[in-house]
Design a protein around this motif. Structure first.
Motif, short mmCIF file in Angstrom:
data_model
loop_
_atom_site.label_atom_id
_atom_site.label_comp_id
_atom_site.label_asym_id
_atom_site.label_seq_id
_atom_site.Cartn_x
_atom_site.Cartn_y
_atom_site.Cartn_z
N GLY A 13 0.81 -1.21 0.00
CA GLY A 13 0.00 0.00 0.00
C GLY A 13 0.84 1.26 0.00
O GLY A 13 0.55 2.21 -0.73
N GLU A 21 2.63 1.59 -3.48
CA GLU A 21 1.67 1.92 -4.54
C GLU A 21 1.25 3.38 -4.47
O GLU A 21 1.24 4.10 -5.47
CB GLU A 21 0.43 1.02 -4.44
CG GLU A 21 0.67 -0.41 -4.92
CD GLU A 21 -0.58 -1.27 -4.81
OE1 GLU A 21 -0.56 -2.40 -5.33
OE2 GLU A 21 -1.57 -0.82 -4.17
N GLU A 22 0.89 3.84 -3.27
CA GLU A 22 0.46 5.23 -3.12
C GLU A 22 1.62 6.19 -3.35
O GLU A 22 1.45 7.26 -3.92
CB GLU A 22 -0.14 5.44 -1.73
CG GLU A 22 -0.86 6.76 -1.55
CD GLU A 22 -2.08 6.89 -2.45
OE1 GLU A 22 -2.38 8.03 -2.88
OE2 GLU A 22 -2.73 5.86 -2.75
N SER A 35 1.67 9.16 -6.22
CA SER A 35 1.82 10.56 -5.83
C SER A 35 3.16 11.16 -6.22
O SER A 35 3.36 12.36 -6.11
CB SER A 35 1.65 10.69 -4.31
OG SER A 35 2.71 10.01 -3.64
N THR A 94 -3.27 -3.19 3.54
CA THR A 94 -2.77 -2.51 2.34
C THR A 94 -3.42 -1.14 2.17
O THR A 94 -2.75 -0.14 1.88
CB THR A 94 -3.03 -3.37 1.08
OG1 THR A 94 -2.33 -4.61 1.23
CG2 THR A 94 -2.54 -2.67 -0.17
N ALA A 95 -4.73 -1.08 2.39
CA ALA A 95 -5.44 0.20 2.31
C ALA A 95 -4.96 1.16 3.39
O ALA A 95 -4.89 2.38 3.18
CB ALA A 95 -6.94 -0.02 2.44
N ARG A 138 -1.83 2.80 2.14
CA ARG A 138 -2.14 3.88 1.20
C ARG A 138 -2.61 5.13 1.95
O ARG A 138 -2.19 6.26 1.66
CB ARG A 138 -3.22 3.45 0.22
CG ARG A 138 -2.83 2.30 -0.70
CD ARG A 138 -3.87 2.13 -1.80
NE ARG A 138 -3.66 0.91 -2.56
CZ ARG A 138 -4.32 -0.23 -2.37
NH1 ARG A 138 -5.27 -0.28 -1.45
NH2 ARG A 138 -4.07 -1.30 -3.10
N THR A 139 -3.48 4.91 2.93
CA THR A 139 -4.02 6.03 3.70
C THR A 139 -2.91 6.74 4.48
O THR A 139 -2.90 7.97 4.59
CB THR A 139 -5.10 5.53 4.67
OG1 THR A 139 -6.17 4.93 3.92
CG2 THR A 139 -5.67 6.67 5.50
N ARG A 178 -1.18 9.11 2.20
CA ARG A 178 -2.01 10.28 1.92
C ARG A 178 -2.04 11.25 3.11
O ARG A 178 -1.96 12.46 2.94
CB ARG A 178 -3.43 9.84 1.54
CG ARG A 178 -3.53 9.19 0.16
CD ARG A 178 -4.95 9.13 -0.33
NE ARG A 178 -5.74 8.16 0.41
CZ ARG A 178 -5.90 6.89 0.05
NH1 ARG A 178 -5.32 6.44 -1.05
NH2 ARG A 178 -6.65 6.08 0.77
#
Length: 349
Positions: free
Chosen positions: A90, A93-94, A98, A303-304, A307-308, A311
């Motif tokens: 995650g 990927e993020e 970005s 995984t999410a 990503r968070t 962010r």
């Protein structure tokens, strides 16, 4: 009298320079990066300390600092490779989406942790993501704060003001799993706890105990055993529980690695899972579906969450660069109970 031997540049960090000069790591870093906002007297003090210690700044870090791209560090010491793999997917990927640069450092004890943090500082990171158990380390957060580095905590059970975090409700997750076993008809349910230094482990244990109490059931002391979130600790805990005279009919493990160990010990003793013993895990890492029988577990969207975390970090960095620091943003993500083959009604008789 013999002269004191100078420390080599390989062993000297910006933290050493700051300590010798009697200034903060952030001030020392500003001096070494020619920041004009540092006064002349302070600059002379830091440079004198650097010369005395034979400090040499990291050139790779300077190169990175010349870029406008966000630089995010990930510092980890988690023993669960499966958990870390999901988290890193995650984060990477993020980071790729970005345009952020992701730098990963591993550590273990205090000394290697300090060295790993220094390597991240030397590469010019804007912020550091801390997965468990470092997310709950006050010392780690304090040292990064002293260096003016933004922190995002992943999977902490005790979010603090001013530090962004992403997590699930571990208490409710453990409560839901306990209720699942109660609904199947189990009353003799045991718990393998997680690492006590990790706050979610404490919340998961409390969720189990409180749910049993609400059902009017008292858990025998011998039915609650320690664990460390590792497979090896799960083996030891399972051996203890399954040799008891009043053996439990179900074992709730605080993560999937320990649950997998319980299944292995049960098979070794000739016990059927779930015919003789129901076993449940927590996190829903890949091991949950690669062992037999597959694990009933609590799905944590790791995984999410990675990503968070990126962010949240990017939001913090943007605010910091614009001169508008913001208070920590705490996000609680949804968990789900995944019913698989390892749980069933208790054996009759």
């Amino acid at each position: 009298m013999a002269k004191t031997k100078r420390r080599t540049s390989q062993t000297v960090t910006i933290l050493d320079v700051a300590s010798r000069a009697g200034v903060s790591p952030m001030t020392a870093s500003r001096v070494m990066n020619n920041n004009p906002r540092v006064g002349e007297a302070m600059r002379d003090r830091v440079l004198a300390a650097a010369t005395e210690l034979n400090y040499r700044p990291n050139l790779a870090g300077r190169s990175l600092r010349s870029s406008n791209a966000a630089r995010i560090g990930l510092l980890y010491s988690n023993p669960s490779a499966a958990y870390l793999n999901q988290l890193m997917i995650g984060v990477l990927e993020e980071g790729s989406l970005s345009g952020a640069q992701i730098l990963v450092e591993k550590c273990s004890g205090i000394r290697s942790q300090r060295a790993a943090m220094q390597r991240l500082l030397d590469t010019g990171v804007d912020g550091v993501i801390l997965p468990p158990p470092l997310c709950d380390s006050r010392q780690t957060k304090r040292e990064l704060d002293l260096a003016n580095i933004t922190v995002v905590a992943v999977a902490t059970g005790a979010p603090v003001a001013g530090v962004s975090s992403v997590r699930i409700d571990d208490y409710q997750g453990a409560s839901a799993m306990t209720q699942h076993l109660l609904d199947l008809g189990h009353t003799a349910i045991a718990l393998i706890k997680g690492d006590p230094k990790h706050t979610p482990a404490v919340l998961r244990a409390q969720g189990f105990v409180d749910t049993m109490a609400r059902a009017g059931l008292t858990v025998p002391a011998e039915h609650i055993v320690p664990g460390l979130f590792t497979y090896r600790s799960g083996l030891a805990a399972a051996s203890t529980l399954l040799k008891l005279k009043n053996r439990p009919t179900a074992i709730l493990s605080s993560n999937d690695d320990m649950a997998a160990a319980v299944v292995a010990v049960a098979h070794g003793m000739g016990l059927r899972v779930p015919g003789d013993l129901s076993v449940t895990g927590f996190d829903d890492t890949p091991v949950a579906t690669t062992i037999w029988p597959t694990l009933t577990t609590i799905h944590q969207p790791v995984t999410a969450m990675g990503r968070t975390a990126v962010r949240l970090m990017l939001d913090e960095i943007r605010c910091k660069r614009s001169g508008k620091p913001k208070a920590g943003n705490h996000q609680v993500m949804k968990y789900s109970l995944v019913k698989r083959e390892s749980s069933a009604a208790p054996p009759r008789g």
